[in-house]
Design a protein around this motif. Structure first.
Motif, mmCIF file in Angstrom:
data_model
loop_
_atom_site.group_PDB
_atom_site.id
_atom_site.type_symbol
_atom_site.label_atom_id
_atom_site.label_comp_id
_atom_site.label_asym_id
_atom_site.label_seq_id
_atom_site.Cartn_x
_atom_site.Cartn_y
_atom_site.Cartn_z
ATOM 1 N N PRO A 1 0.835 -1.201 0.000
ATOM 2 C CA PRO A 1 0.000 0.000 0.000
ATOM 3 C C PRO A 1 0.874 1.256 0.000
ATOM 4 N N GLY A 2 0.442 2.261 -0.762
ATOM 5 C CA GLY A 2 1.251 3.470 -0.881
ATOM 6 C C GLY A 2 2.197 3.429 -2.062
ATOM 7 N N THR A 3 2.087 2.394 -2.910
ATOM 8 C CA THR A 3 2.857 2.373 -4.156
ATOM 9 C C THR A 3 2.620 3.698 -4.882
ATOM 10 N N SER A 4 3.694 4.309 -5.334
ATOM 11 C CA SER A 4 3.602 5.689 -5.820
ATOM 12 C C SER A 4 3.385 5.763 -7.328
ATOM 13 N N ASP B 1 -4.166 0.740 -3.243
ATOM 14 C CA ASP B 1 -4.025 1.935 -2.397
ATOM 15 C C ASP B 1 -2.751 2.642 -2.850
ATOM 16 N N ARG C 1 -0.229 6.085 -3.733
ATOM 17 C CA ARG C 1 0.174 7.453 -3.360
ATOM 18 C C ARG C 1 0.399 8.232 -4.646
#
Length: 319
Positions: free
Chosen positions: A149-152, A174, A176
């Motif tokens: 989660p938070g992979t950009s 999810d 970023r």
């Protein structure tokens, strides 16, 4: 007396009609302006300047290039929508500005506001990543993104945000979001590894042979010319066709014969070695010739597709 007046009126009317016809047949009788809705030095500008030179030779009049960057091409189109120049001013730009632009922000135009002369190039947008990542294809990327989660994601436009929001919702990702300004802002983030993946409107073509910017997915209707191993979104199971067409548009009031003359010249341009070289060898996009009616029908269908996607994702994310 009455008969003489009628004859006189008929002669005058006929003379005016002949004069008007002769004037129209002389198109163009003065220089033309090609308006490009992107800054100087970008791929649309580089290609457009070669196209302008080729058109000028066939038309016998200068075709002056004017850059009107801003709002993803909308600034140039708003100028065209207000133009009464009847074909002497035209826009060379991307279909995305006409199809998606009015859905993203208020404009004074929509897909039916212009006459489409012809399409001359198919866009080669893509979803890209950097070298040395722990994934080498789309399936491996999805596995990575779900586990992290938070992979950009580096986003350039509301258009590519729509696509990624649609994919994110479908896959349960999810992400970023990292806003960037064009390919020049995206490339350093991808090359340095500071972001995991990104939208590229064409910047990746400069890295086709180096492997520094692998392509995960094609955003064209078909696989990309320079990256044939990258599947299209439809091949990956996503019901979206975001393919772009580079197209010439004129004001709605442009006479048919002038549109036909410009279309004739554009068809010749797509066969010109200079235009083919700059398009297929420099910016790595396929040259095509699409008649204006086909372009218009294609773009109308695309607008309806985008509307459905925006409804599905609940509108554009302002983040």
């Amino acid at each position: 007396m009455k008969l003489k007046s009628l004859v006189k009126t008929a002669l005058i009317t006929g003379a005016l009609a002949l004069s008007s016809s002769a004037f129209a047949d002389n198109f163009p009788s003065k220089p033309l302006s090609m308006v490009i809705g992107w800054g100087a030095g970008g791929s649309t500008d580089i290609q457009g300047r070669v196209l302008a030179n080729v058109m000028s030779e066939h038309l016998g009049q200068p075709v002056n290039v004017i850059n009107r960057p801003g709002a993803g091409g909308a600034v140039a189109l708003q100028q065209l929508a207000n133009s009464r120049d009847e074909g002497y001013t035209f826009v060379f730009g991307t279909s995305m500005s006409v199809t998606f632009g009015p859905l993203a922000t208020p404009t004074n135009f929509d897909v039916d506001s212009f006459t489409y002369v012809a399409g001359v190039t198919l866009g080669q947008s893509a979803i890209v990543t950097g070298a040395g990542k722990p994934y080498s294809n789309w399936d491996e990327f999805l596995e990575f993104a779900k586990a992290n989660p938070g992979t950009s994601y580096a986003s350039q436009l509301p258009f590519d945000r729509m696509i990624v929001d649609y994919i994110s919702k479908k896959e349960g990702l999810d992400l970023r979001i990292v806003p960037t300004s064009g390919g020049a802002g995206m490339a350093p983030l991808i090359l340095s590894g500071d972001v995991d993946f990104a939208y590229s409107g064409g910047t990746h073509s400069g890295y086709a042979t180096t492997g520094e910017m692998p392509v995960l997915a094609s955003l064209a209707d078909d696989r990309l010319v320079a990256f044939p191993d990258a599947p299209t979104l439809r091949e990956l199971g996503y019901e979206i066709d975001p393919g772009e067409i580079r197209v010439v548009m004129v004001p709605k009031n442009t006479p048919d014969n002038q549109v036909a003359r410009l279309a004739e010249v554009l068809k010749l341009a797509t066969q010109d070695p200079r235009f083919i070289e700059i398009t297929e060898e420099r910016i790595l996009m396929p040259v095509v010739y699409m008649e204006g009616t086909e372009v218009h029908d294609t773009l109308r269908n695309q607008v309806e597709s985008f509307k459905a996607i925006l409804e599905d994702i609940g509108g554009l994310n302002a983040e």
